[in-house]
Design an enzyme around this catalytic site. Structure first.
Site, PDB file in Angstrom:
ATOM      1  N   GLY A  58      35.929  53.044  56.002  1.00 13.08           N
ATOM      2  CA  GLY A  58      34.656  53.748  55.497  1.00 13.08           C
ATOM      3  C   GLY A  58      34.598  54.344  54.412  1.00 13.08           C
ATOM      4  N   GLY A  83      35.434  57.064  52.096  1.00 18.22           N
ATOM      5  CA  GLY A  83      36.471  57.997  52.297  1.00 18.22           C
ATOM      6  C   GLY A  83      35.982  59.041  51.239  1.00 18.22           C
ATOM      7  N   ARG A  84      35.469  58.567  50.154  1.00 13.89           N
ATOM      8  CA  ARG A  84      35.281  59.474  49.117  1.00 13.89           C
ATOM      9  C   ARG A  84      34.054  59.115  48.151  1.00 13.89           C
ATOM     10  NH1 ARG A  84      39.843  58.322  44.732  1.00 13.89           N
ATOM     11  NH2 ARG A  84      40.353  56.133  44.981  1.00 13.89           N
ATOM     12  N   ARG A 134      28.442  55.059  40.719  1.00 14.52           N
ATOM     13  CA  ARG A 134      28.446  53.634  40.651  1.00 14.52           C
ATOM     14  C   ARG A 134      26.995  53.186  41.186  1.00 14.52           C
ATOM     15  NH1 ARG A 134      33.595  51.549  44.040  1.00 14.52           N
ATOM     16  NH2 ARG A 134      32.831  52.463  45.627  1.00 14.52           N
ATOM     17  N   ASP A 148      37.806  45.284  53.013  1.00 11.46           N
ATOM     18  CA  ASP A 148      36.868  46.303  52.628  1.00 11.46           C
ATOM     19  C   ASP A 148      36.471  46.562  51.245  1.00 11.46           C
ATOM     20  OD1 ASP A 148      39.501  46.884  52.840  1.00 11.46           O
ATOM     21  OD2 ASP A 148      39.170  48.909  51.925  1.00 11.46           O
ATOM     22  N   ASN A 149      37.064  45.662  50.562  1.00 14.50           N
ATOM     23  CA  ASN A 149      36.864  45.484  48.816  1.00 14.50           C
ATOM     24  C   ASN A 149      36.305  44.324  48.655  1.00 14.50           C
ATOM     25  OD1 ASN A 149      37.915  48.185  48.702  1.00 14.50           O
ATOM     26  ND2 ASN A 149      39.953  47.517  48.311  1.00 14.50           N
TER      27      ASN A 149
HETATM   28  P1  AMP Z   1      40.684  51.506  48.614  1.00 15.20           P
HETATM   29  O1  AMP Z   1      41.652  50.171  49.177  1.00 15.20           O
HETATM   30  O2  AMP Z   1      41.342  52.325  47.452  1.00 15.20           O
HETATM   31  O3  AMP Z   1      39.613  50.749  48.307  1.00 15.20           O
HETATM   32  O4  AMP Z   1      40.360  52.529  49.719  1.00 15.20           O
HETATM   33  C1  AMP Z   1      40.665  52.089  51.262  1.00 15.20           C
HETATM   34  C2  AMP Z   1      40.000  53.250  51.930  1.00 15.20           C
HETATM   35  O5  AMP Z   1      40.599  54.562  51.614  1.00 15.20           O
HETATM   36  C3  AMP Z   1      38.613  53.492  51.833  1.00 15.20           C
HETATM   37  O6  AMP Z   1      38.222  53.573  52.946  1.00 15.20           O
HETATM   38  C4  AMP Z   1      38.662  54.559  50.955  1.00 15.20           C
HETATM   39  O7  AMP Z   1      37.233  55.296  50.910  1.00 15.20           O
HETATM   40  C5  AMP Z   1      39.704  55.687  51.359  1.00 15.20           C
HETATM   41  N1  AMP Z   1      40.325  56.512  50.215  1.00 15.20           N
HETATM   42  C6  AMP Z   1      41.010  56.152  49.069  1.00 15.20           C
HETATM   43  N2  AMP Z   1      41.032  57.313  48.469  1.00 15.20           N
HETATM   44  C7  AMP Z   1      40.661  58.158  48.894  1.00 15.20           C
HETATM   45  C8  AMP Z   1      40.565  59.515  48.762  1.00 15.20           C
HETATM   46  N3  AMP Z   1      41.322  60.392  47.733  1.00 15.20           N
HETATM   47  N4  AMP Z   1      40.117  60.425  49.883  1.00 15.20           N
HETATM   48  C9  AMP Z   1      39.606  60.091  50.858  1.00 15.20           C
HETATM   49  N5  AMP Z   1      39.465  58.575  51.032  1.00 15.20           N
HETATM   50  C10 AMP Z   1      40.098  57.820  50.239  1.00 15.20           C
HETATM   51 MG    MG Z   2      37.907  50.359  48.783  1.00 17.80          MG
END
Ligand code: AMP
Ligand code: MG
Length: 531
Positions: A110, A112-113, A203, A280-281
């Site tokens: 989800g 997360g930020r 974004r 998820d990306n």
């Molecule tokens: P990513 O692979 O970097 O796109 O992130 C994977 C997951 O981790 C996604 O659900 C992001 O929203 C969450 N995420 C990454 N960095 C943070 C953060 N600093 N705080 C909260 N959620 C994060």
């Molecule tokens: Mg991501």
């Protein structure tokens, strides 16, 4: 409808928040970390920040949204796009999705930020979702803080816009704003956390839906929500496919396969390595999304990945990106299977990925080499031999292809050697020289067969081979300065990268080989996921 760039007051932006209005939401109003079921999103307010300060904005993106430059430079813009104030019509939410990370199902992830602000309708009636990244915790933040640091925000902001101008499908960036607050990060995961300046990027994309949004419902056996999200996505983002039905689901999946193939072919063309191609990306619109530990090929090496977290398996290395995109589409096919219940047509759509990638890649390689068209009988070897040569000679991919336009039908071997030597990071040994000589001969013969006028060929090649890309060390230099409160290089890069195919006087330093010092420096050649 607003006309172009006349919006000086953000409260007059026109919103049509279809995602929130038409999809099931989480009934829980409080913002705490949890599993969220049978919902596509949770309403959540961005965290307010102390002292927001605009670092840069994208003039093209603002114009697309109809926001005037005065408005972009206003205090209110800074407050709104730092997350301190919701403008009229905004509805803030975080969306719920899952995903496969490095090949393993990770369950709920989800936003997360990331906090979405709603969908702006522009003067062409196109919907643009605005999303703040680094705007504070959400129900999906798991163990992390919901924030983003300046270095990763600059990287996301600059690369989104650079990719757009390169003609690579991508999410966009409107602004990058310093929060005036500090964020703790252990950049090397070595037990040395540091305080770093915080930032928020706004974004922008027609939709931020990912493969993982669909996957999570199927994993939870929530087929009603799955169907609702599929039909919403078709109606909102693929309206040309018509009213959703089983047949339309398949056409839609086929189109996702096609769009994904085109995006990957572009990545391979410009030498972009995403670094974290988890499901998820992966955008459902075939847009490059989530700029984390990405990088640009310097010396041509198909095994390279900038992501230190992936240094062992190199799953997401440059040369593996086309296969990984296919693997990710297979996961999406699995998620859609319960709605379709037949494997064969899903497999046929997946084959469209393969054929589209092959076709697009071939025509791009023909463009990169200045050929009239890709000749499947002879050019396969020409392209493969060049890849071996570039790898063996450790040649800078961007500079080599750009320089290749100057090689003509009447060039001599020495011209080609000097191109190779001038763009190589290593020393060209006798074995490589031999390879080079052979390749040059076949290339010259190939050009003679086309017999294309040189100016036309140069023009075509320069339109396929950028001169300026966001070189890893350039981004890092801009970040180093920005951390000293000097934002000039961020702005200069933003400007130069608006015209990546056009040689710009006085900007030579942005089109040079990576200097030696940058080879092993963190941020320049390798990046962690800490952001
Ligand atoms: P990513 O692979 O970097 O796109 O992130 C994977 C997951 O981790 C996604 O659900 C992001 O929203 C969450 N995420 C990454 N960095 C943070 C953060 N600093 N705080 C909260 N959620 C994060
Ligand atoms: Mg991501």
């Amino acid at each position: 409808m607003p006309t172009q760039s006349n919006i000086s007051n953000l409260d007059t932006l026109q919103f049509d928040n279809r995602f929130v209005r038409e999809l099931p939401g989480d009934p829980e109003p409080d913002n705490y970390r949890r599993q969220v079921y049978q919902a596509c999103y949770s309403l959540v307010r961005p965290k307010t920040v102390k002292q927001p300060r605009l670092l840069a904005y994208s003039a093209e993106m603002a114009q697309q949204l109809g926001i005037s430059s005065e408005a972009c430079e206003s205090e209110d813009f800074c407050q709104v796009f730092a997350g301190n104030r919701l403008a009229e019509g905004m509805q803030a939410y975080a969306s719920c999705y899952g995903g496969h990370q490095f090949g393993h199902w990770a369950g709920q992830l989800g936003d997360g930020r990331a906090i979405n602000l709603g969908e702006v309708v522009d003067h062409r009636n196109q919907h643009w979702t605005l999303q703040l990244k680094g705007a504070g915790p959400t129900p999906y933040s798991r163990s992390a803080d919901g924030l983003a640091v300046l270095r990763s925000s600059i990287r996301e902001f600059l690369c989104s816009e650079a990719m757009h101008h390169l003609g690579v499908p991508t999410t966009r960036a409107l602004s990058v704003i310093l929060t005036g607050e500090q964020v703790v990060r252990d950049m090397f995961y070595d037990g040395n956390p540091q305080l770093e300046p915080g930032a928020v990027v706004c974004r922008v994309a027609p939709s931020f839906t990912r493969f993982g949004n669909f996957q999570l419902f199927t994993a939870r056996d929530d087929l009603d929500s799955l169907k609702t999200l599929v039909e919403f996505t078709i109606r909102a983002d693929f309206p040309h496919l018509g009213e959703p039905s089983k047949a339309v689901y398949l056409q839609w999946f086929e189109e996702v396969c096609r769009l994904t193939a085109q995006m990957i072919a572009h990545w391979q063309r410009v030498g972009f390595v995403h670094g974290v191609m988890n499901t998820d990306n992966m955008s459902i619109l075939g847009l490059t999304i989530d700029y984390g530990p990405y990088g640009w090929l310097e010396n041509y090496d198909p095994n390279w990945t900038p992501n230190t977290t992936d240094a062992q398996g190199r799953r997401y290395r440059f040369g593996n990106q086309p296969k990984i995109a296919y693997w990710n589409l297979v996961q999406l096919a699995n998620a859609l299977y319960p709605l379709i219940q037949k494997a064969e047509p899903l497999q046929q759509a997946l084959n469209v990925y393969t054929s589209t990638f092959e076709q697009t890649w071939r025509s791009m390689m023909a463009d990169k080499l200045g050929l009239l068209a890709f000749d499947p009988v002879n050019d396969e070897a020409l392209v493969a031999d060049l890849a071996s040569l570039l790898q063996a000679s450790e040649t800078d991919m961007t500079l080599f292809y750009r320089g290749l336009a100057d090689i003509a039908m009447d060039s001599i071997e020495a011209d080609f050697y000097s191109l190779l030597e001038g763009t190589s990071y290593g020393s060209v040994n006798s074995e490589t020289q031999q390879l080079a000589g052979l390749w040059f001969k076949s290339y010259k013969a190939r050009l003679q067969r086309d017999n294309r006028p040189q100016p036309e060929r140069i023009q075509a090649m320069n339109a396929a081979n950028p001169l300026y890309v966001l070189r890893n060390y350039l981004a890092q230099q801009a970040i180093d300065l920005a951390e000293q409160e000097d934002y000039s290089m961020v702005r200069e890069l933003l400007e130069v990268l608006r015209h990546p195919y056009t040689q710009q006087a006085g900007k030579e330093r942005f089109a040079e080989k990576r200097p030696d010092w940058a080879k092993q420096r963190a941020g320049c050649s390798m990046l962690s996921c800490s952001s």
